[in-house]
Design a protein around this motif. Sequence first.
Motif, PDB file in Angstrom:
ATOM      1  N   LYS A 136      -1.643  -5.124 -10.263  1.00 40.14           N
ATOM      2  CA  LYS A 136      -1.982  -6.079 -10.270  1.00 40.14           C
ATOM      3  C   LYS A 136      -1.102  -7.204  -9.766  1.00 40.14           C
ATOM      4  O   LYS A 136       0.231  -6.555  -9.602  1.00 40.14           O
ATOM      5  CB  LYS A 136      -1.588  -6.543 -11.947  1.00 40.14           C
TER       6      LYS A 136
ATOM      7  N   TYR B 145      -7.148  -3.332  -5.125  1.00 42.60           N
ATOM      8  CA  TYR B 145      -5.777  -4.624  -5.728  1.00 42.60           C
ATOM      9  C   TYR B 145      -6.709  -5.712  -7.032  1.00 42.60           C
ATOM     10  O   TYR B 145      -7.935  -6.511  -6.599  1.00 42.60           O
ATOM     11  CB  TYR B 145      -5.217  -4.758  -5.186  1.00 42.60           C
TER      12      TYR B 145
ATOM     13  N   THR C 129       1.156  -0.930   0.095  1.00 47.53           N
ATOM     14  CA  THR C 129       0.257   0.408  -0.008  1.00 47.53           C
ATOM     15  C   THR C 129       0.970   1.235  -0.017  1.00 47.53           C
ATOM     16  O   THR C 129       0.445   2.517  -1.049  1.00 47.53           O
ATOM     17  CB  THR C 129      -1.296   0.096   1.221  1.00 47.53           C
TER      18      THR C 129
ATOM     19  N   ALA D 130      -6.168  -7.824  -0.393  1.00 53.46           N
ATOM     20  CA  ALA D 130      -5.943  -6.938  -1.338  1.00 53.46           C
ATOM     21  C   ALA D 130      -6.630  -6.464  -2.356  1.00 53.46           C
ATOM     22  O   ALA D 130      -6.984  -5.391  -2.652  1.00 53.46           O
ATOM     23  CB  ALA D 130      -4.959  -7.383  -1.830  1.00 53.46           C
TER      24      ALA D 130
ATOM     25  N   PRO E  29      -3.833   1.025  -5.422  1.00 58.73           N
ATOM     26  CA  PRO E  29      -4.663  -0.166  -6.505  1.00 58.73           C
ATOM     27  C   PRO E  29      -5.204   0.835  -8.034  1.00 58.73           C
ATOM     28  O   PRO E  29      -5.180   2.416  -7.333  1.00 58.73           O
ATOM     29  CB  PRO E  29      -5.908   0.629  -5.493  1.00 58.73           C
ATOM     30  N   PRO E  30      -5.916  -0.046  -8.671  1.00 53.42           N
ATOM     31  CA  PRO E  30      -5.887  -0.625  -9.151  1.00 53.42           C
ATOM     32  C   PRO E  30      -4.883  -1.544  -9.352  1.00 53.42           C
ATOM     33  O   PRO E  30      -4.630  -2.916 -10.799  1.00 53.42           O
ATOM     34  CB  PRO E  30      -7.351  -1.487  -9.963  1.00 53.42           C
TER      35      PRO E  30
ATOM     36  N   GLN F  60       2.226   1.007  -3.952  1.00 53.85           N
ATOM     37  CA  GLN F  60       2.157   0.727  -5.271  1.00 53.85           C
ATOM     38  C   GLN F  60       0.011   0.950  -5.265  1.00 53.85           C
ATOM     39  O   GLN F  60      -0.427   0.829  -3.982  1.00 53.85           O
ATOM     40  CB  GLN F  60       1.605  -0.918  -5.712  1.00 53.85           C
TER      41      GLN F  60
END
Length: 219
Positions: A87, A108, A79, A103, A84-85, A82
């Motif tokens: 992969k 995600y 978190t 996730a 969301p969304p 990266q």
Amino acid sequence: MLQTEKPTGRCPLCGSDDLYPLRCKERLYHRCRTCELVHLEPTQRLSEQAEKAIYDDHENAVDDPGYRRFLSRAFEQVTQHQLPPAKGLDFGCGPGPALVAMAREAGYEMSLYDKYYHPDPASLQQQYDFITCTEVVEHLADPLTVLDQLWSLLSPDGLLVLQTKRVLDENRFRSWHYRNDPTHITFFAEASFRWLAQRWQANVSFPHADVVCFSPLIR
């Protein structure tokens, strides 16, 4: 084997044959002088059938708050790096893929893979923004092959998060509860992960005592 004997074979991580024995009661381990990995003597490993029987007894429910807190040390790295969304892949998710659920709840897109419980080869043929691997690498007989494969699945700005307890010193290793699990056969030191980072030309960080993160160098 006497302590003065030189172990045969090679380190399953770096391939060095510069190993020395660590005797811990009824078990024999070998430690690598190059990358400091410790691994159980191969002839003392469980069969796959016996290994899976132990995993089948684990009670790691997807909605278990304690289990989720345990996994949160790895998931918070996702978190933080990266959004969301993005992969992701949870490698070695086990029968109760709680981190996958965490996730997905956070927005995600997740795939999962587990040798015994979710053996989907298609999930190992995609590219990911992040990969989590929690309490898995200590079970690997061939850690380099597996970790090289995971690293190859990352996008150019991806993140690989591993969660496993690290070897600190040999005296503590001999009385370490973590090695008492018969399915735990490979134990990483900080130097082991730094060896991987050099191999991959990667950034490496240690945000928690049992979490390590790798990301590609920005060129």
